[in-house]
Design a protein around this motif. Structure first.
Motif, mmCIF file in Angstrom:
data_model
loop_
_atom_site.group_PDB
_atom_site.id
_atom_site.type_symbol
_atom_site.label_atom_id
_atom_site.label_comp_id
_atom_site.label_asym_id
_atom_site.label_seq_id
_atom_site.Cartn_x
_atom_site.Cartn_y
_atom_site.Cartn_z
ATOM 1 N N VAL A 124 45.478 -5.729 10.056
ATOM 2 C CA VAL A 124 44.615 -5.555 11.220
ATOM 3 C C VAL A 124 45.362 -5.950 12.496
ATOM 4 C CG1 VAL A 124 42.476 -5.912 9.955
ATOM 5 C CG2 VAL A 124 43.649 -7.861 10.906
ATOM 6 N N LEU A 125 44.930 -5.372 13.617
ATOM 7 C CA LEU A 125 45.531 -5.699 14.908
ATOM 8 C C LEU A 125 45.064 -7.073 15.379
ATOM 9 C CD1 LEU A 125 45.236 -2.362 16.888
ATOM 10 C CD2 LEU A 125 47.327 -3.510 16.249
ATOM 11 N N PHE A 126 45.939 -7.778 16.063
ATOM 12 C CA PHE A 126 45.593 -9.064 16.651
ATOM 13 C C PHE A 126 46.373 -9.217 17.946
ATOM 14 C CE2 PHE A 126 48.922 -9.733 13.501
ATOM 15 C CZ PHE A 126 49.922 -10.310 14.260
ATOM 16 N N GLU A 127 45.918 -10.149 18.756
ATOM 17 C CA GLU A 127 46.585 -10.453 20.018
ATOM 18 C C GLU A 127 47.130 -11.868 19.909
ATOM 19 O OE1 GLU A 127 45.126 -11.066 24.486
ATOM 20 O OE2 GLU A 127 44.620 -9.122 23.603
ATOM 21 N N ILE A 128 48.391 -12.018 20.248
ATOM 22 C CA ILE A 128 49.032 -13.325 20.101
ATOM 23 C C ILE A 128 49.757 -13.675 21.386
ATOM 24 C CG2 ILE A 128 51.237 -12.533 19.177
ATOM 25 C CD1 ILE A 128 50.890 -14.726 17.042
ATOM 26 N N GLU A 129 49.694 -14.934 21.747
ATOM 27 C CA GLU A 129 50.369 -15.429 22.938
ATOM 28 C C GLU A 129 51.227 -16.618 22.507
ATOM 29 O OE1 GLU A 129 49.017 -17.477 27.118
ATOM 30 O OE2 GLU A 129 47.715 -15.965 26.215
ATOM 31 N N TYR A 130 52.517 -16.556 22.822
ATOM 32 C CA TYR A 130 53.388 -17.648 22.421
ATOM 33 C C TYR A 130 54.457 -17.887 23.473
ATOM 34 C CZ TYR A 130 57.315 -14.665 21.091
ATOM 35 O OH TYR A 130 58.368 -13.792 21.109
ATOM 36 N N ARG A 131 55.078 -19.034 23.375
ATOM 37 C CA ARG A 131 56.118 -19.413 24.319
ATOM 38 C C ARG A 131 57.457 -19.333 23.619
ATOM 39 N NH1 ARG A 131 55.940 -20.797 29.329
ATOM 40 N NH2 ARG A 131 53.768 -21.418 29.232
ATOM 41 N N THR A 132 58.441 -18.745 24.304
ATOM 42 C CA THR A 132 59.787 -18.684 23.750
ATOM 43 C C THR A 132 60.466 -20.033 23.949
ATOM 44 O OG1 THR A 132 60.715 -17.862 25.815
ATOM 45 C CG2 THR A 132 59.983 -16.221 24.208
ATOM 46 N N GLU B 205 52.125 -2.220 19.160
ATOM 47 C CA GLU B 205 51.419 -0.930 19.184
ATOM 48 C C GLU B 205 52.359 0.236 19.439
ATOM 49 O OE1 GLU B 205 46.946 -1.732 20.647
ATOM 50 O OE2 GLU B 205 48.487 -1.958 22.175
ATOM 51 N N ASN B 206 53.443 -0.013 20.176
ATOM 52 C CA ASN B 206 54.377 1.075 20.480
ATOM 53 C C ASN B 206 55.436 1.259 19.402
ATOM 54 O OD1 ASN B 206 55.941 -1.157 20.908
ATOM 55 N ND2 ASN B 206 56.290 -0.789 23.075
ATOM 56 N N GLY B 207 55.357 0.480 18.303
ATOM 57 C CA GLY B 207 56.270 0.650 17.184
ATOM 58 C C GLY B 207 57.452 -0.304 17.178
ATOM 59 N N MET B 208 57.634 -1.075 18.231
ATOM 60 C CA MET B 208 58.736 -2.028 18.272
ATOM 61 C C MET B 208 58.434 -3.208 17.352
ATOM 62 S SD MET B 208 59.697 -2.023 22.303
ATOM 63 C CE MET B 208 61.070 -3.116 22.085
ATOM 64 N N ILE B 209 59.478 -3.847 16.852
ATOM 65 C CA ILE B 209 59.334 -4.978 15.952
ATOM 66 C C ILE B 209 59.834 -6.232 16.652
ATOM 67 C CG2 ILE B 209 60.066 -5.962 13.751
ATOM 68 C CD1 ILE B 209 60.408 -3.056 12.775
ATOM 69 N N ARG B 210 59.041 -7.289 16.601
ATOM 70 C CA ARG B 210 59.400 -8.569 17.211
ATOM 71 C C ARG B 210 59.276 -9.670 16.165
ATOM 72 N NH1 ARG B 210 61.966 -6.601 20.874
ATOM 73 N NH2 ARG B 210 60.993 -5.916 22.781
ATOM 74 N N THR B 211 60.195 -10.618 16.203
ATOM 75 C CA THR B 211 60.132 -11.795 15.351
ATOM 76 C C THR B 211 59.631 -12.950 16.196
ATOM 77 O OG1 THR B 211 61.982 -11.017 14.018
ATOM 78 C CG2 THR B 211 61.451 -13.342 13.874
ATOM 79 N N ILE B 212 58.585 -13.602 15.720
ATOM 80 C CA ILE B 212 58.037 -14.736 16.459
ATOM 81 C C ILE B 212 58.110 -15.977 15.591
ATOM 82 C CG2 ILE B 212 56.488 -13.339 17.863
ATOM 83 C CD1 ILE B 212 54.226 -14.328 16.031
ATOM 84 N N LYS B 213 58.272 -17.127 16.235
ATOM 85 C CA LYS B 213 58.247 -18.408 15.529
ATOM 86 C C LYS B 213 56.815 -18.918 15.585
ATOM 87 C CE LYS B 213 62.991 -19.486 16.200
ATOM 88 N NZ LYS B 213 63.959 -20.529 16.050
#
Length: 112
Positions: A24-32, A90-98
């Motif tokens: 499912v879609l979710f919205e996430i906010e994080y700090r680098t 959503e645009n198909g890009m892949i991101r790795t988050i901690k």
């Protein structure tokens, strides 16, 4: 109204699937994190879903079938050990988050 959500609950929500067996879609906010000067970096907001790769057995290099330069064995990302997750935007890009740097999940602050 929910005042905060624990990280353990966030990880369970990220892994949920919908009726079509897709995440499912979710919205996430994080700090680098800037590891050079050991300080917090930019505040990022993403809307996406957990990237789930099909589990496949390791490829075996066969010189008659593959060219050595093209063949590339995948490394194990060790998401559990590194405390990371791959999300597909959503645009198909892949991101790795901690996961330790997550601040908000679906607009709700995350508590540790």
């Amino acid at each position: 109204m929910v005042q905060h959500i624990f990280l353990r609950q966030v990880l369970k929500e990220i892994e949920k699937t919908g009726p079509d067996k897709k995440p499912v879609l979710f919205e996430i906010e994080y700090r680098t994190f800037n590891s050079n000067n050991k300080s917090g970096g930019a505040l990022k907001k993403y809307k996406g879903r957990l990237l789930v790769k099909p589990i496949s057995k390791g490829k075996v290099f066969n010189p008659y079938e593959h060219e050595y330069r093209v063949f590339r064995a995948r490394k194990n990302p060790n998401h559990w050990d590194n405390r990371t997750r791959n999300i597909e935007l959503e645009n198909g890009m892949i991101r790795t988050i901690k996961i330790l740097y997550i601040i908000k999940f679906n607009g709700v602050p995350v508590a540790y």
